[in-house]
Design an enzyme around this catalytic site. Structure first.
Site, PDB file in Angstrom:
ATOM      1  N   ARG A  15      15.575  10.189  -7.317  1.00 15.11           N
ATOM      2  CA  ARG A  15      16.338  11.374  -7.749  1.00 15.11           C
ATOM      3  C   ARG A  15      16.371  11.522  -9.263  1.00 15.11           C
ATOM      4  O   ARG A  15      16.803  12.533  -9.790  1.00 15.11           O
ATOM      5  CB  ARG A  15      17.745  11.356  -7.154  1.00 15.11           C
ATOM      6  CG  ARG A  15      17.713  11.667  -5.657  1.00 15.11           C
ATOM      7  CD  ARG A  15      19.083  11.596  -5.051  1.00 15.11           C
ATOM      8  NE  ARG A  15      19.975  12.604  -5.585  1.00 15.11           N
ATOM      9  CZ  ARG A  15      21.292  12.464  -5.657  1.00 15.11           C
ATOM     10  NH1 ARG A  15      21.861  11.361  -5.251  1.00 15.11           N
ATOM     11  NH2 ARG A  15      22.042  13.428  -6.129  1.00 15.11           N
ATOM     12  N   GLN A  74      14.933  -8.401  -2.134  1.00 12.06           N
ATOM     13  CA  GLN A  74      15.364  -7.939  -0.809  1.00 12.06           C
ATOM     14  C   GLN A  74      14.226  -7.041  -0.311  1.00 12.06           C
ATOM     15  O   GLN A  74      14.154  -5.876  -0.677  1.00 12.06           O
ATOM     16  CB  GLN A  74      16.677  -7.143  -0.923  1.00 12.06           C
ATOM     17  CG  GLN A  74      17.210  -6.697   0.418  1.00 12.06           C
ATOM     18  CD  GLN A  74      18.283  -5.625   0.289  1.00 12.06           C
ATOM     19  OE1 GLN A  74      18.409  -4.967  -0.741  1.00 12.06           O
ATOM     20  NE2 GLN A  74      19.050  -5.438   1.343  1.00 12.06           N
ATOM     21  N   GLY A 103      23.981  -2.279 -10.160  1.00 11.79           N
ATOM     22  CA  GLY A 103      23.230  -2.130 -11.410  1.00 11.79           C
ATOM     23  C   GLY A 103      23.214  -0.718 -11.966  1.00 11.79           C
ATOM     24  O   GLY A 103      22.915  -0.512 -13.140  1.00 11.79           O
ATOM     25  N   LYS A 333      11.985  -0.796 -44.751  1.00 14.14           N
ATOM     26  CA  LYS A 333      11.586  -1.572 -43.569  1.00 14.14           C
ATOM     27  C   LYS A 333      11.321  -3.009 -43.971  1.00 14.14           C
ATOM     28  O   LYS A 333      10.637  -3.246 -44.975  1.00 14.14           O
ATOM     29  CB  LYS A 333      10.317  -0.982 -42.957  1.00 14.14           C
ATOM     30  CG  LYS A 333       9.880  -1.701 -41.691  1.00 14.14           C
ATOM     31  CD  LYS A 333       8.372  -1.746 -41.523  1.00 14.14           C
ATOM     32  CE  LYS A 333       7.735  -2.772 -42.445  1.00 14.14           C
ATOM     33  NZ  LYS A 333       6.323  -3.050 -42.146  1.00 14.14           N
ATOM     34  N   ARG A 422      -1.835   3.985 -65.949  1.00 15.63           N
ATOM     35  CA  ARG A 422      -2.157   5.382 -65.634  1.00 15.63           C
ATOM     36  C   ARG A 422      -3.079   5.877 -66.747  1.00 15.63           C
ATOM     37  O   ARG A 422      -3.168   5.246 -67.807  1.00 15.63           O
ATOM     38  CB  ARG A 422      -0.873   6.216 -65.580  1.00 15.63           C
ATOM     39  CG  ARG A 422      -0.143   6.248 -66.893  1.00 15.63           C
ATOM     40  CD  ARG A 422       1.188   6.986 -66.829  1.00 15.63           C
ATOM     41  NE  ARG A 422       1.758   7.058 -68.170  1.00 15.63           N
ATOM     42  CZ  ARG A 422       3.048   6.877 -68.433  1.00 15.63           C
ATOM     43  NH1 ARG A 422       3.897   6.582 -67.466  1.00 15.63           N
ATOM     44  NH2 ARG A 422       3.479   6.985 -69.670  1.00 15.63           N
TER      45      ARG A 422
HETATM   46  C1  UD1 Z   1      28.392   2.444  -1.284  1.00 16.92           C
HETATM   47  C2  UD1 Z   1      29.544   1.942  -0.462  1.00 16.92           C
HETATM   48  C3  UD1 Z   1      30.642   2.998  -0.436  1.00 16.92           C
HETATM   49  C4  UD1 Z   1      31.064   3.350  -1.830  1.00 16.92           C
HETATM   50  C5  UD1 Z   1      29.865   3.739  -2.684  1.00 16.92           C
HETATM   51  C6  UD1 Z   1      30.265   3.838  -4.113  1.00 16.92           C
HETATM   52  C7  UD1 Z   1      28.585   0.454   1.230  1.00 16.92           C
HETATM   53  C8  UD1 Z   1      28.184   0.359   2.653  1.00 16.92           C
HETATM   54  N1  UD1 Z   1      29.080   1.660   0.859  1.00 16.92           N
HETATM   55  O1  UD1 Z   1      27.892   3.582  -0.613  1.00 16.92           O
HETATM   56  O2  UD1 Z   1      31.755   2.566   0.294  1.00 16.92           O
HETATM   57  O3  UD1 Z   1      32.004   4.389  -1.820  1.00 16.92           O
HETATM   58  O4  UD1 Z   1      28.829   2.723  -2.599  1.00 16.92           O
HETATM   59  O5  UD1 Z   1      29.199   4.348  -4.883  1.00 16.92           O
HETATM   60  O6  UD1 Z   1      28.485  -0.501   0.507  1.00 16.92           O
HETATM   61  N2  UD1 Z   1      21.547  -1.481  -2.060  1.00 16.92           N
HETATM   62  C9  UD1 Z   1      20.705  -2.565  -2.011  1.00 16.92           C
HETATM   63  N3  UD1 Z   1      20.217  -2.956  -0.803  1.00 16.92           N
HETATM   64  C10 UD1 Z   1      20.506  -2.308   0.335  1.00 16.92           C
HETATM   65  C11 UD1 Z   1      21.366  -1.198   0.272  1.00 16.92           C
HETATM   66  C12 UD1 Z   1      21.875  -0.800  -0.932  1.00 16.92           C
HETATM   67  O7  UD1 Z   1      20.406  -3.178  -3.025  1.00 16.92           O
HETATM   68  O8  UD1 Z   1      20.010  -2.728   1.375  1.00 16.92           O
HETATM   69  C13 UD1 Z   1      22.097  -1.043  -3.355  1.00 16.92           C
HETATM   70  C14 UD1 Z   1      21.677   0.368  -3.686  1.00 16.92           C
HETATM   71  O9  UD1 Z   1      20.466   0.378  -4.414  1.00 16.92           O
HETATM   72  C15 UD1 Z   1      22.841   0.825  -4.528  1.00 16.92           C
HETATM   73  C16 UD1 Z   1      24.034   0.093  -3.940  1.00 16.92           C
HETATM   74  O10 UD1 Z   1      23.486  -0.999  -3.239  1.00 16.92           O
HETATM   75  O11 UD1 Z   1      22.692   0.427  -5.883  1.00 16.92           O
HETATM   76  C17 UD1 Z   1      24.860   0.969  -3.009  1.00 16.92           C
HETATM   77  O12 UD1 Z   1      24.075   1.369  -1.929  1.00 16.92           O
HETATM   78  P1  UD1 Z   1      24.070   2.872  -1.426  1.00 16.92           P
HETATM   79  O13 UD1 Z   1      23.162   2.987  -0.277  1.00 16.92           O
HETATM   80  O14 UD1 Z   1      23.860   3.778  -2.572  1.00 16.92           O
HETATM   81  O15 UD1 Z   1      25.558   2.982  -0.882  1.00 16.92           O
HETATM   82  P2  UD1 Z   1      26.466   4.242  -0.902  1.00 16.92           P
HETATM   83  O16 UD1 Z   1      26.137   5.078   0.282  1.00 16.92           O
HETATM   84  O17 UD1 Z   1      26.466   4.879  -2.215  1.00 16.92           O
END
Ligand code: UD1
Ligand code: CA
Length: 447
Positions: A15, A74, A103, A333, A422
């Site tokens: 995005r 992962q 992150g 520099k 010069r």
């Molecule tokens: C998550 C929370 C939600 C919260 C929101 C806040 C969960 C299930 N939900 O939802 O309650 O309100 O964040 O922003 O935790 N990620 C991984 N591995 C995975 C899945 C996700 O590293 O297998 C990382 C994603 O890259 C991201 C973060 O975890 O940085 C959150 O995952 P995302 O799928 O964005 O969760 P949300 O639906 O935003």
């Protein structure tokens, strides 16, 4: 008791419309993931684990940032609980607590993390960080009873009544390490997303009779970044914080909204920063210095009471001692400029040292580059360099030396000498007037 850190730093960036992974986009000239690490820097953590479907770029950037980080891949994104279980081999047997941050969420304040730790010290087993959302949108909703957190329900799985709840989950959680790993490992995938939700550990913990609590922070802290517009908003939040912090620490900002800071900018008390100044990374400015309008500084040090600009450019390795003057359209520099020396107008000083109280005339250039190698220019104390002097490096000027303006200096100048290099001037008697008359006549003939 140590507190470990799991940073979820998945490499996706779709995005953002970018070839660059999201967590490597920058705010305050530092990648997003580094902000998250910085907010947890005060933890007495033994292990910091970066988890996610990372890719080589994120992996390399994380290790460049801190070679002691544990990096865990992962391979499949099966959910936030699954991501946490990936860290188990590193955390097993380490004891203590573990904090989990995202992150792409750079603004959690260290004070907020301390609040989570206080709750933990008060006896809570698991603490989620929540916030009152102005627009709760698709955030997970926090279902509380008194001060207990009974469950977090993801938006997709929530019924109408639950979606009315404004208390939302930030994603940040602190728990006892063994509890976190055990519960994350027992989370199922029976939900609308078919993912292992870490948020399920709230209800699982409560079912076991554990103490599960919420700490509430400002919504601004939980700002996550998914788009370029989010990134711009985050930059604005960062700059607003940096400006307030500078002013709280005794720096005068004449037009705060026009000054751009980096994550590591350090400015001393009673320094004054005029409008439209940019601090790129690696800048320290000592007390009482003045950075005048439209200057750009990077990787440099400005000594006490020095004055820089307007329209100055300090590049990496510019080391200005106290009371130095760097004026308009001057670029410095990799050069040390000693106390009280002045380079006031239209000059380039690179790969050089300038001794105390020397005065560098307008338009002076250190010719440091021969097309292949860089060479140094050494200028002693109390030297007077005439305007428009070219200093062809390697070259040195001894203490108290002078150069005639317009000189091209290719040989060392001993201390106390005057070097003039010069062409000698020749005045042709009356020739100016005669030449002008001739030219005017030629013009008249043309009509
Ligand atoms: C998550 C929370 C939600 C919260 C929101 C806040 C969960 C299930 N939900 O939802 O309650 O309100 O964040 O922003 O935790 N990620 C991984 N591995 C995975 C899945 C996700 O590293 O297998 C990382 C994603 O890259 C991201 C973060 O975890 O940085 C959150 O995952 P995302 O799928 O964005 O969760 P949300 O639906 O935003
Ligand atoms: Ca998200």
């Amino acid at each position: 008791m140590p507190t470990h850190l799991i940073l979820l730093a998945a490499g996706e960036g779709t995005r953002m419309q970018s070839a660059r992974p999201k967590v490597l986009h920058e705010v305050g000239a530092a990648p997003l993931f580094a902000h998250a690490l910085a907010s947890a820097a005060a933890l007495d953590g033994q292990r910091v684990i970066v988890v996610g479907h990372l890719g080589d770029e994120v992996r390399a950037a994380a290790l460049a940032h801190d070679p002691d980080l544990a990096i865990v891949d992962q391979p499949e994104q099966l959910g936030t609980a699954h991501a946490v279980t990936m860290a188990a081999p590193v955390l097993q047997g380490q004891g203590g607590d573990t904090l989990m941050l995202f992150g792409d969420t750079p603004f959690i304040r260290p004070e907020t993390i301390a609040d989570l730790q206080v709750k933990r010290a008060d006896g809570a087993d698991i603490i989620f960080l929540g916030f009152m959302a102005r627009d709760p949108g698709r955030y997970g909703r926090m279902v509380t009873e008194g001060d207990n957190l009974n469950a977090i329900v993801e938006w997709k799985d929530a019924d109408e009544a639950t979606r009315e709840i404004a208390l939302c989950n930030s994603g940040v959680v602190l728990a006892e390490t063994e509890t976190l790993l055990r519960l994350a490992g027992s989370v199922g995938m029976d939900n609308k997303a078919g993912e292992q939700y870490l948020t399920d550990i709230a209800a699982l913990g409560r079912a076991e009779g554990l103490s599960v609590k919420v700490v509430i922070c400002e919504e601004e802290e939980t700002l996550g970044i998914n788009t370029r517009a989010d990134l711009a908003r985050a930059e604005a939040v960062f700059q607003a914080r940096a400006r307030s912090l500078a002013m709280e620490r005794g720096v005068t900002l004449e037009a705060p909204d026009t000054v751009i800071f980096s994550h590591d900018t350090m400015i001393g008390r009673d320094a004054v920063v005029e409008p439209n100044v940019v601090f790129a990374p690696g800048v320290t400015v000592e007390t009482g210095a003045r950075i005048r309008a439209f200057s750009h500084l990077e990787g440099c040090h400005v000594g006490a009471s020095a004055i820089v600009g307007p329209y100055a450019r300090l590049r990496p390795g510019a080391e200005l001692s106290a009371d130095v003057r760097i004026g308009n359209f001057v670029e410095v520099k990799n050069a040390e400029i000693a106390e009280g020396a002045k380079v006031n107008h239209l000059s380039y000083i690179g790969d050089a040292s300038i001794g105390a109280r020397s005065n560098i005339g307008a338009g002076t250039i250190t010719c440091n580059y021969d097309g292949v190698f860089k060479h140094r220019t050494e200028i002693g104390q109390g030297v007077f360099v005439g305007s428009n002097t070219m200093l062809v490096a390697p070259v040195s000027l001894g203490d108290g030396a002078m150069t005639g303006s317009g000189s091209v200096i290719t040989q060392n100048v001993p201390g106390g000498d005057l070097a003039i290099a010069r062409a000698k001037q020749a005045n042709k008697t009356g020739l100016g007037a005669r030449l002008m008359a001739k030219l005017r006549a030629a013009k008249a003939q043309k009509g």
